[in-house]
Design a protein around this motif. Structure first.
Motif, PDB file in Angstrom:
ATOM      1  N   HIS A 154       0.926  -1.096  -0.011  1.00 46.11           N
ATOM      2  CA  HIS A 154      -0.192   0.079  -0.158  1.00 46.11           C
ATOM      3  C   HIS A 154       0.967   1.217  -0.067  1.00 46.11           C
ATOM      4  CE1 HIS A 154      -0.172  -0.447   4.773  1.00 46.11           C
ATOM      5  NE2 HIS A 154       1.061  -0.428   4.162  1.00 46.11           N
ATOM      6  N   SER A 202       0.399   3.567   2.218  1.00 49.75           N
ATOM      7  CA  SER A 202       0.498   4.436   3.410  1.00 49.75           C
ATOM      8  C   SER A 202       1.981   4.043   4.039  1.00 49.75           C
ATOM      9  CB  SER A 202      -0.219   3.323   4.530  1.00 49.75           C
ATOM     10  OG  SER A 202      -1.776   3.164   3.851  1.00 49.75           O
ATOM     11  N   GLN A 213       3.399   7.701   4.250  1.00 47.89           N
ATOM     12  CA  GLN A 213       3.257   8.454   5.540  1.00 47.89           C
ATOM     13  C   GLN A 213       4.135   8.713   6.329  1.00 47.89           C
ATOM     14  OE1 GLN A 213      -0.237   7.515   7.982  1.00 47.89           O
ATOM     15  NE2 GLN A 213      -1.524   6.748   6.339  1.00 47.89           N
ATOM     16  N   ARG A 252       0.334  -7.003  -4.218  1.00 50.09           N
ATOM     17  CA  ARG A 252      -0.144  -8.097  -3.649  1.00 50.09           C
ATOM     18  C   ARG A 252      -0.256  -9.052  -4.183  1.00 50.09           C
ATOM     19  NH1 ARG A 252      -4.815  -4.783  -0.135  1.00 50.09           N
ATOM     20  NH2 ARG A 252      -3.611  -2.972   0.227  1.00 50.09           N
ATOM     21  N   GLN A 312      -2.770   3.192  -6.123  1.00 53.29           N
ATOM     22  CA  GLN A 312      -3.434   3.933  -4.764  1.00 53.29           C
ATOM     23  C   GLN A 312      -3.052   5.207  -4.662  1.00 53.29           C
ATOM     24  OE1 GLN A 312      -2.635   1.888  -1.217  1.00 53.29           O
ATOM     25  NE2 GLN A 312      -4.161   0.583  -1.379  1.00 53.29           N
ATOM     26  N   GLU A 343      -2.491   7.720  -1.376  1.00 60.10           N
ATOM     27  CA  GLU A 343      -2.462   7.948   0.076  1.00 60.10           C
ATOM     28  C   GLU A 343      -2.718   9.538   0.414  1.00 60.10           C
ATOM     29  OE1 GLU A 343      -2.388   5.203   1.807  1.00 60.10           O
ATOM     30  OE2 GLU A 343      -2.186   5.998   3.704  1.00 60.10           O
ATOM     31  N   PHE A 365      -8.112   0.085  10.614  1.00 64.37           N
ATOM     32  CA  PHE A 365      -6.914  -0.001  10.157  1.00 64.37           C
ATOM     33  C   PHE A 365      -5.803   0.084  11.397  1.00 64.37           C
ATOM     34  CE2 PHE A 365      -9.616   1.413   6.897  1.00 64.37           C
ATOM     35  CZ  PHE A 365      -9.354   0.698   5.804  1.00 64.37           C
ATOM     36  N   PHE A 402      -3.051   1.659  11.639  1.00 68.88           N
ATOM     37  CA  PHE A 402      -2.853   2.665  11.911  1.00 68.88           C
ATOM     38  C   PHE A 402      -3.216   4.069  11.804  1.00 68.88           C
ATOM     39  CE2 PHE A 402      -3.441   3.211   7.467  1.00 68.88           C
ATOM     40  CZ  PHE A 402      -3.234   2.086   7.093  1.00 68.88           C
ATOM     41  N   THR A 403      -4.646   3.950  12.187  1.00 66.17           N
ATOM     42  CA  THR A 403      -5.552   5.036  12.313  1.00 66.17           C
ATOM     43  C   THR A 403      -6.763   4.657  13.355  1.00 66.17           C
ATOM     44  OG1 THR A 403      -6.841   4.264  10.247  1.00 66.17           O
ATOM     45  CG2 THR A 403      -5.770   6.148  10.150  1.00 66.17           C
ATOM     46  N   GLY A 448     -10.583   3.711   2.289  1.00 59.88           N
ATOM     47  CA  GLY A 448     -10.601   3.858   3.907  1.00 59.88           C
ATOM     48  C   GLY A 448      -9.860   5.007   4.551  1.00 59.88           C
ATOM     49  N   CYS A 449      -9.947   5.346   5.825  1.00 59.58           N
ATOM     50  CA  CYS A 449      -9.612   6.458   6.357  1.00 59.58           C
ATOM     51  C   CYS A 449      -9.675   6.457   7.800  1.00 59.58           C
ATOM     52  CB  CYS A 449     -10.427   8.002   5.987  1.00 59.58           C
ATOM     53  SG  CYS A 449     -11.902   7.928   6.417  1.00 59.58           S
ATOM     54  N   GLY A 450      -9.024   7.617   8.301  1.00 56.76           N
ATOM     55  CA  GLY A 450      -9.181   7.417   9.870  1.00 56.76           C
ATOM     56  C   GLY A 450      -8.204   8.671  10.466  1.00 56.76           C
ATOM     57  N   ALA A 508      -5.734  10.544   7.897  1.00 53.99           N
ATOM     58  CA  ALA A 508      -4.998   9.866   6.609  1.00 53.99           C
ATOM     59  C   ALA A 508      -6.050   9.109   5.939  1.00 53.99           C
ATOM     60  CB  ALA A 508      -4.082   8.639   7.100  1.00 53.99           C
ATOM     61  N   PHE A 509      -5.848   8.685   4.606  1.00 52.91           N
ATOM     62  CA  PHE A 509      -7.003   8.028   3.826  1.00 52.91           C
ATOM     63  C   PHE A 509      -6.027   7.463   2.817  1.00 52.91           C
ATOM     64  CE2 PHE A 509      -6.576  11.395   0.648  1.00 52.91           C
ATOM     65  CZ  PHE A 509      -6.503  12.403   1.289  1.00 52.91           C
ATOM     66  N   GLY A 510      -6.779   6.348   2.270  1.00 49.53           N
ATOM     67  CA  GLY A 510      -6.233   5.584   1.096  1.00 49.53           C
ATOM     68  C   GLY A 510      -7.248   5.121   0.032  1.00 49.53           C
TER      69      GLY A 510
HETATM   70  N1  DAH Z   1      -3.448   1.100   3.351  1.00 42.79           N
HETATM   71  C1  DAH Z   1      -5.091   0.714   3.334  1.00 42.79           C
HETATM   72  C2  DAH Z   1      -5.238  -0.479   2.194  1.00 42.79           C
HETATM   73  O1  DAH Z   1      -4.331  -0.607   1.620  1.00 42.79           O
HETATM   74  C3  DAH Z   1      -5.957   1.770   2.818  1.00 42.79           C
HETATM   75  C4  DAH Z   1      -5.852   3.030   4.044  1.00 42.79           C
HETATM   76  C5  DAH Z   1      -6.928   2.802   4.981  1.00 42.79           C
HETATM   77  C6  DAH Z   1      -4.955   3.931   4.241  1.00 42.79           C
HETATM   78  C7  DAH Z   1      -7.239   3.874   6.057  1.00 42.79           C
HETATM   79  C8  DAH Z   1      -5.253   4.849   5.035  1.00 42.79           C
HETATM   80  C9  DAH Z   1      -6.144   4.794   5.916  1.00 42.79           C
HETATM   81  O2  DAH Z   1      -4.228   6.041   5.278  1.00 42.79           O
HETATM   82  O3  DAH Z   1      -6.214   5.864   6.922  1.00 42.79           O
HETATM   83  O4  DAH Z   1      -6.275  -0.964   2.240  1.00 42.79           O
END
Ligand code: DAH
Length: 349
Positions: free
Chosen positions: A182, A184, A187, A208, A222, A224, A262, A264-265, A290-292, A313-315
Protein backbone atom coordinates in the motif's frame (compact mmCIF):
# COMPACT_ATOMS: atom_id res chain seq x y z
CA UNK A 1 13.66 -16.98 -96.02
CA UNK A 2 14.92 -13.59 -94.87
CA UNK A 3 11.42 -12.22 -95.26
CA UNK A 4 10.27 -14.94 -92.91
CA UNK A 5 12.82 -13.79 -90.35
CA UNK A 6 11.65 -10.18 -90.67
CA UNK A 7 8.08 -11.40 -90.17
CA UNK A 8 9.15 -13.08 -86.92
CA UNK A 9 10.56 -9.78 -85.60
CA UNK A 10 7.29 -8.07 -86.49
CA UNK A 11 5.36 -10.89 -84.83
CA UNK A 12 7.43 -10.59 -81.63
CA UNK A 13 6.92 -6.80 -81.51
CA UNK A 14 3.18 -7.18 -82.02
CA UNK A 15 2.77 -9.83 -79.31
CA UNK A 16 4.87 -7.85 -76.84
CA UNK A 17 2.75 -4.70 -77.17
CA UNK A 18 -0.15 -6.64 -75.61
CA UNK A 19 1.94 -8.21 -72.80
CA UNK A 20 1.09 -6.85 -69.30
CA UNK A 21 2.39 -9.42 -66.87
CA UNK A 22 5.30 -11.73 -66.33
CA UNK A 23 3.05 -14.71 -67.16
CA UNK A 24 2.01 -13.12 -70.50
CA UNK A 25 5.65 -12.47 -71.19
CA UNK A 26 6.69 -16.09 -70.56
CA UNK A 27 3.89 -17.22 -72.86
CA UNK A 28 5.00 -14.80 -75.61
CA UNK A 29 8.59 -15.94 -75.26
CA UNK A 30 7.57 -19.58 -75.74
CA UNK A 31 5.65 -18.62 -78.89
CA UNK A 32 8.77 -17.17 -80.52
CA UNK A 33 11.85 -18.62 -78.82
CA UNK A 34 10.54 -21.83 -77.24
CA UNK A 35 11.30 -25.31 -78.70
CA UNK A 36 8.21 -25.01 -80.89
CA UNK A 37 8.47 -21.26 -81.29
CA UNK A 38 8.46 -19.57 -84.68
CA UNK A 39 12.14 -18.59 -84.58
CA UNK A 40 13.23 -22.10 -83.59
CA UNK A 41 11.14 -23.52 -86.44
CA UNK A 42 12.63 -21.03 -88.89
CA UNK A 43 16.14 -22.02 -87.77
CA UNK A 44 15.38 -25.59 -88.69
CA UNK A 45 14.95 -24.44 -92.30
CA UNK A 46 18.74 -24.14 -92.59
CA UNK A 47 18.83 -27.84 -93.38
CA UNK A 48 17.01 -27.25 -96.67
CA UNK A 49 19.52 -24.67 -97.90
CA UNK A 50 22.55 -25.24 -100.07
CA UNK A 51 25.98 -25.01 -98.57
CA UNK A 52 26.51 -21.60 -100.17
CA UNK A 53 23.29 -20.13 -98.85
CA UNK A 54 23.80 -21.29 -95.29
CA UNK A 55 26.34 -18.70 -93.96
CA UNK A 56 24.20 -15.75 -95.03
CA UNK A 57 21.12 -17.33 -93.53
CA UNK A 58 23.00 -18.21 -90.33
CA UNK A 59 24.10 -14.61 -90.00
CA UNK A 60 20.56 -13.30 -90.63
CA UNK A 61 19.25 -15.82 -88.12
CA UNK A 62 21.69 -14.64 -85.43
CA UNK A 63 20.80 -11.00 -86.04
CA UNK A 64 17.10 -11.79 -85.86
CA UNK A 65 17.60 -13.73 -82.63
CA UNK A 66 19.51 -10.81 -81.11
CA UNK A 67 16.78 -8.37 -82.14
CA UNK A 68 14.01 -10.57 -80.81
CA UNK A 69 15.85 -11.18 -77.52
CA UNK A 70 16.42 -7.41 -77.25
CA UNK A 71 12.68 -6.84 -77.64
CA UNK A 72 11.94 -9.40 -74.90
CA UNK A 73 14.53 -7.88 -72.56
CA UNK A 74 13.06 -4.38 -72.96
CA UNK A 75 9.56 -5.74 -72.48
CA UNK A 76 10.56 -7.56 -69.25
CA UNK A 77 12.17 -4.42 -67.85
CA UNK A 78 8.97 -2.47 -68.52
CA UNK A 79 6.84 -5.13 -66.80
CA UNK A 80 9.10 -5.19 -63.72
CA UNK A 81 9.24 -1.40 -63.44
CA UNK A 82 5.47 -1.25 -63.64
CA UNK A 83 5.15 -3.96 -60.95
CA UNK A 84 7.43 -1.90 -58.66
CA UNK A 85 5.34 1.22 -59.25
CA UNK A 86 2.13 -0.69 -58.54
CA UNK A 87 3.54 -2.04 -55.28
CA UNK A 88 4.02 1.54 -54.04
CA UNK A 89 0.27 2.09 -54.11
CA UNK A 90 -1.51 5.17 -55.21
CA UNK A 91 0.59 8.07 -56.32
CA UNK A 92 0.76 10.73 -53.62
CA UNK A 93 0.31 14.39 -54.27
CA UNK A 94 2.75 16.39 -52.15
CA UNK A 95 0.80 19.58 -52.74
CA UNK A 96 -2.24 18.28 -50.79
CA UNK A 97 -2.77 19.54 -47.20
CA UNK A 98 -1.55 17.07 -44.50
CA UNK A 99 -3.89 14.27 -43.41
CA UNK A 100 -4.75 14.74 -39.69
CA UNK A 101 -3.05 12.07 -37.57
CA UNK A 102 -3.72 10.91 -34.04
CA UNK A 103 -1.31 11.35 -31.20
CA UNK A 104 -1.55 8.82 -28.38
CA UNK A 105 -3.81 9.59 -25.43
CA UNK A 106 -3.20 9.07 -21.74
CA UNK A 107 -4.30 5.90 -19.97
CA UNK A 108 -7.59 6.07 -18.02
CA UNK A 109 -5.67 5.35 -14.79
CA UNK A 110 -3.32 8.24 -15.53
CA UNK A 111 -6.33 10.48 -16.12
CA UNK A 112 -7.87 9.54 -12.76
CA UNK A 113 -4.56 9.98 -10.92
CA UNK A 114 -4.05 13.43 -12.45
CA UNK A 115 -7.60 14.44 -11.57
CA UNK A 116 -7.19 13.26 -7.95
CA UNK A 117 -3.89 15.11 -7.62
CA UNK A 118 -5.30 18.32 -9.10
CA UNK A 119 -8.30 18.27 -6.71
CA UNK A 120 -6.05 17.97 -3.67
CA UNK A 121 -3.57 20.53 -4.96
CA UNK A 122 -6.38 23.11 -4.90
CA UNK A 123 -6.60 22.77 -1.12
CA UNK A 124 -2.89 22.92 -0.46
CA UNK A 125 -1.79 19.27 -0.63
CA UNK A 126 1.58 18.53 -2.20
CA UNK A 127 2.67 15.27 -3.81
CA UNK A 128 5.01 12.93 -1.96
CA UNK A 129 6.68 9.97 -3.59
CA UNK A 130 8.63 6.92 -2.49
CA UNK A 131 9.95 3.78 -4.10
CA UNK A 132 7.84 0.74 -4.92
CA UNK A 133 10.31 -1.48 -3.08
CA UNK A 134 9.92 -0.98 0.66
CA UNK A 135 11.35 -2.45 3.80
CA UNK A 136 9.02 -4.52 5.92
CA UNK A 137 9.46 -1.99 8.69
CA UNK A 138 8.11 0.97 6.67
CA UNK A 139 5.38 -1.10 5.05
CA UNK A 140 4.14 -2.72 8.27
CA UNK A 141 5.88 -2.18 11.66
CA UNK A 142 5.87 1.59 11.49
CA UNK A 143 2.18 1.47 10.63
CA UNK A 144 1.37 -0.41 13.80
CA UNK A 145 1.14 -3.71 11.97
CA UNK A 146 3.16 -6.20 14.01
CA UNK A 147 4.99 -9.22 12.74
CA UNK A 148 2.15 -11.65 13.43
CA UNK A 149 -0.46 -9.50 11.65
CA UNK A 150 -2.19 -11.41 8.83
CA UNK A 151 -1.58 -8.54 6.34
CA UNK A 152 2.10 -9.52 6.27
CA UNK A 153 1.32 -13.07 5.39
CA UNK A 154 3.21 -14.48 2.43
CA UNK A 155 -0.23 -14.89 0.92
CA UNK A 156 -0.59 -11.11 0.70
CA UNK A 157 2.92 -9.82 0.24
CA UNK A 158 5.64 -10.18 -2.37
CA UNK A 159 8.95 -10.56 -0.55
CA UNK A 160 12.43 -10.16 -2.06
CA UNK A 161 15.14 -12.74 -1.36
CA UNK A 162 16.99 -11.98 1.89
CA UNK A 163 20.26 -11.17 0.12
CA UNK A 164 18.84 -8.65 -2.39
CA UNK A 165 20.49 -5.22 -2.26
CA UNK A 166 18.77 -1.89 -2.78
CA UNK A 167 20.79 1.27 -2.76
CA UNK A 168 17.80 3.63 -2.81
CA UNK A 169 16.11 2.35 0.34
CA UNK A 170 17.08 3.26 3.85
CA UNK A 171 17.73 -0.09 5.44
CA UNK A 172 16.51 -0.11 8.97
CA UNK A 173 17.44 -3.35 10.55
CA UNK A 174 17.75 -6.65 8.85
CA UNK A 175 14.15 -6.75 7.79
CA UNK A 176 13.00 -8.09 4.45
CA UNK A 177 12.41 -6.01 1.38
CA UNK A 178 8.96 -6.19 -0.11
CA UNK A 179 7.02 -4.71 -2.97
CA UNK A 180 4.90 -2.20 -1.09
CA UNK A 181 1.42 -3.52 -0.40
CA UNK A 182 0.00 0.00 0.00
CA UNK A 183 1.08 3.62 -0.29
CA UNK A 184 0.58 4.11 3.47
CA UNK A 185 4.33 3.62 3.96
CA UNK A 186 4.81 7.04 2.32
CA UNK A 187 3.10 8.54 5.41
CA UNK A 188 6.00 7.37 7.55
CA UNK A 189 8.70 8.42 5.10
CA UNK A 190 7.11 11.87 4.85
CA UNK A 191 6.75 12.27 8.62
CA UNK A 192 10.46 11.50 9.03
CA UNK A 193 11.43 14.05 6.38
CA UNK A 194 9.02 16.93 7.01
CA UNK A 195 7.75 18.66 10.09
CA UNK A 196 4.03 19.39 10.53
CA UNK A 197 1.83 21.14 9.68
CA UNK A 198 1.76 19.09 6.51
CA UNK A 199 -0.65 17.91 3.84
CA UNK A 200 0.50 15.39 1.29
CA UNK A 201 -0.92 12.95 -1.13
CA UNK A 202 1.11 10.02 -2.43
CA UNK A 203 -0.08 8.37 -5.61
CA UNK A 204 1.70 5.17 -6.53
CA UNK A 205 1.80 1.58 -7.60
CA UNK A 206 1.25 -1.21 -5.10
CA UNK A 207 1.52 -4.99 -5.21
CA UNK A 208 -0.17 -7.88 -3.45
CA UNK A 209 0.07 -11.57 -4.00
CA UNK A 210 -3.36 -11.98 -5.45
CA UNK A 211 -4.89 -14.17 -8.05
CA UNK A 212 -6.00 -11.95 -10.86
CA UNK A 213 -9.76 -11.98 -11.25
CA UNK A 214 -12.34 -9.46 -12.37
CA UNK A 215 -11.87 -7.20 -9.34
CA UNK A 216 -8.33 -7.97 -8.12
CA UNK A 217 -4.93 -7.58 -9.61
CA UNK A 218 -1.50 -8.29 -8.11
CA UNK A 219 -0.48 -4.86 -9.33
CA UNK A 220 -2.70 -1.86 -8.71
CA UNK A 221 -2.55 1.83 -7.82
CA UNK A 222 -3.46 3.83 -4.76
CA UNK A 223 -3.37 7.39 -3.54
CA UNK A 224 -2.54 7.94 0.07
CA UNK A 225 -3.37 11.16 1.89
CA UNK A 226 -1.99 12.57 5.12
CA UNK A 227 -2.87 15.75 7.00
CA UNK A 228 -1.13 16.59 10.29
CA UNK A 229 -1.65 19.87 12.14
CA UNK A 230 -2.85 21.25 15.48
CA UNK A 231 -6.45 20.42 16.44
CA UNK A 232 -7.30 18.35 13.39
CA UNK A 233 -10.58 16.53 13.99
CA UNK A 234 -12.87 14.01 12.29
CA UNK A 235 -14.89 17.01 11.07
CA UNK A 236 -11.85 18.14 9.04
CA UNK A 237 -11.44 14.64 7.67
CA UNK A 238 -15.09 14.46 6.61
CA UNK A 239 -15.03 17.96 5.09
CA UNK A 240 -11.90 17.30 3.03
CA UNK A 241 -13.14 13.93 1.76
CA UNK A 242 -16.61 15.33 0.94
CA UNK A 243 -15.03 18.15 -1.04
CA UNK A 244 -12.74 15.70 -2.85
CA UNK A 245 -15.44 13.15 -3.69
CA UNK A 246 -17.87 15.82 -4.90
CA UNK A 247 -15.21 17.26 -7.20
CA UNK A 248 -14.62 13.78 -8.56
CA UNK A 249 -18.15 12.36 -8.82
CA UNK A 250 -20.38 15.44 -8.91
CA UNK A 251 -22.30 17.69 -6.54
CA UNK A 252 -25.25 15.38 -6.00
CA UNK A 253 -23.05 12.96 -4.10
CA UNK A 254 -23.84 11.79 -0.55
CA UNK A 255 -21.21 10.22 1.69
CA UNK A 256 -21.15 8.34 4.98
CA UNK A 257 -18.40 7.18 7.31
CA UNK A 258 -18.72 3.60 8.47
CA UNK A 259 -16.67 2.39 11.46
CA UNK A 260 -13.84 0.09 10.42
CA UNK A 261 -10.36 -0.94 11.48
CA UNK A 262 -6.90 -0.08 10.20
CA UNK A 263 -3.89 -0.58 12.47
CA UNK A 264 -2.48 2.90 11.82
CA UNK A 265 -5.64 5.00 12.32
CA UNK A 266 -7.87 5.28 15.38
CA UNK A 267 -10.76 5.62 14.94
CA UNK A 268 -10.89 4.17 11.41
CA UNK A 269 -13.65 4.36 8.82
CA UNK A 270 -14.69 3.15 5.44
CA UNK A 271 -16.15 5.91 3.27
CA UNK A 272 -19.25 5.00 1.29
CA UNK A 273 -20.76 7.14 -1.43
CA UNK A 274 -24.08 7.30 -3.22
CA UNK A 275 -24.83 9.33 -6.34
CA UNK A 276 -27.58 9.44 -8.97
CA UNK A 277 -25.21 9.73 -11.95
CA UNK A 278 -23.22 6.50 -11.77
CA UNK A 279 -24.98 4.31 -14.34
CA UNK A 280 -25.99 0.96 -12.92
CA UNK A 281 -24.33 1.88 -9.61
CA UNK A 282 -26.57 4.94 -9.23
CA UNK A 283 -28.27 5.46 -5.85
CA UNK A 284 -26.50 2.53 -4.20
CA UNK A 285 -24.06 2.86 -1.30
CA UNK A 286 -20.61 1.99 -2.68
CA UNK A 287 -17.48 1.57 -0.57
CA UNK A 288 -14.83 3.89 -1.96
CA UNK A 289 -11.92 4.29 0.48
CA UNK A 290 -10.45 3.78 3.93
CA UNK A 291 -9.55 6.60 6.32
CA UNK A 292 -9.16 7.57 9.93
CA UNK A 293 -7.39 9.73 12.50
CA UNK A 294 -3.65 9.03 12.64
CA UNK A 295 -3.03 6.64 15.52
CA UNK A 296 -1.11 8.34 18.39
CA UNK A 297 1.33 5.39 18.31
CA UNK A 298 2.29 6.30 14.74
CA UNK A 299 2.86 9.94 15.73
CA UNK A 300 5.04 8.92 18.68
CA UNK A 301 7.12 6.68 16.46
CA UNK A 302 8.08 9.66 14.28
CA UNK A 303 8.81 11.76 17.36
CA UNK A 304 5.66 13.87 17.36
CA UNK A 305 3.78 14.47 20.57
CA UNK A 306 0.15 13.34 20.11
CA UNK A 307 -0.91 15.97 22.66
CA UNK A 308 0.37 18.69 20.30
CA UNK A 309 -0.37 17.19 16.91
CA UNK A 310 -3.27 15.30 15.42
CA UNK A 311 -4.00 14.26 11.86
CA UNK A 312 -6.00 12.19 9.48
CA UNK A 313 -5.06 9.78 6.71
CA UNK A 314 -6.85 8.10 3.85
CA UNK A 315 -6.17 5.60 1.11
CA UNK A 316 -7.99 5.24 -2.16
CA UNK A 317 -7.70 2.78 -5.06
CA UNK A 318 -7.22 4.47 -8.43
CA UNK A 319 -8.61 1.50 -10.37
CA UNK A 320 -11.67 1.51 -8.13
CA UNK A 321 -12.39 5.17 -8.90
CA UNK A 322 -11.93 4.60 -12.64
CA UNK A 323 -14.22 1.55 -12.55
CA UNK A 324 -17.00 3.45 -10.74
CA UNK A 325 -16.63 6.57 -12.91
CA UNK A 326 -16.73 4.67 -16.19
CA UNK A 327 -18.89 1.65 -15.28
CA UNK A 328 -16.06 -0.84 -15.87
CA UNK A 329 -16.57 -4.18 -14.17
CA UNK A 330 -13.30 -5.98 -14.95
CA UNK A 331 -10.03 -4.56 -13.61
CA UNK A 332 -8.01 -6.56 -16.17
CA UNK A 333 -9.09 -4.22 -18.96
CA UNK A 334 -6.72 -1.60 -17.56
CA UNK A 335 -3.64 -3.72 -18.18
CA UNK A 336 -4.34 -5.36 -21.52
CA UNK A 337 -3.54 -2.36 -23.72
CA UNK A 338 -6.44 -3.10 -26.03
CA UNK A 339 -6.96 -0.03 -28.21
CA UNK A 340 -10.71 -0.71 -28.45
CA UNK A 341 -10.91 -0.25 -24.66
CA UNK A 342 -8.37 2.53 -24.24
CA UNK A 343 -9.63 4.71 -27.07
CA UNK A 344 -12.97 5.10 -25.28
CA UNK A 345 -11.25 7.21 -22.63
CA UNK A 346 -8.82 8.84 -24.97
CA UNK A 347 -8.04 12.50 -24.78
CA UNK A 348 -5.95 12.05 -27.92
CA UNK A 349 -5.93 14.78 -30.52
N1 DAH B 1 -3.62 1.16 3.35
C1 DAH B 1 -5.01 0.76 3.29
C2 DAH B 1 -5.16 -0.36 2.27
O1 DAH B 1 -4.31 -0.56 1.46
C3 DAH B 1 -5.87 1.93 2.88
C4 DAH B 1 -5.97 2.97 3.94
C5 DAH B 1 -6.96 2.86 4.91
C6 DAH B 1 -5.08 4.00 4.01
C7 DAH B 1 -7.07 3.80 5.92
C8 DAH B 1 -5.19 4.96 5.01
C9 DAH B 1 -6.20 4.82 5.96
O2 DAH B 1 -4.38 5.99 5.14
O3 DAH B 1 -6.31 5.76 6.94
O4 DAH B 1 -6.15 -1.02 2.28
Amino acid sequence: MENDLQAIVTQAEAILTAVRSRADWEQAKATILGPNGSLTQAAKGIGKLSKEERPAFGQALNQTKKKVEGCFKTSLELIETQADINSLGEKSDPSLPPVPHHLGGTHPLTNVRRKVVSIFRKIGFTVAEATEVETEWFCFDALNTPEDHPARDAQDTLFFPADSKWSNIAQNNKEHHVLRTHTSSVQIRTLFKEKPPLRVIAPGRCFRRDTVDATHSANFHQTEGLYVDKNVTIKDLKAVLDYFLKELFGDQLETRLRPSFFPFTEPSFEVDLKAPNLGKLSNKWIEIMGCGMVDPEVLKLVNLNPDDWTGFAFGLGIERVAMILHGIDDIRHFYQNDQRFLSQFSNAT
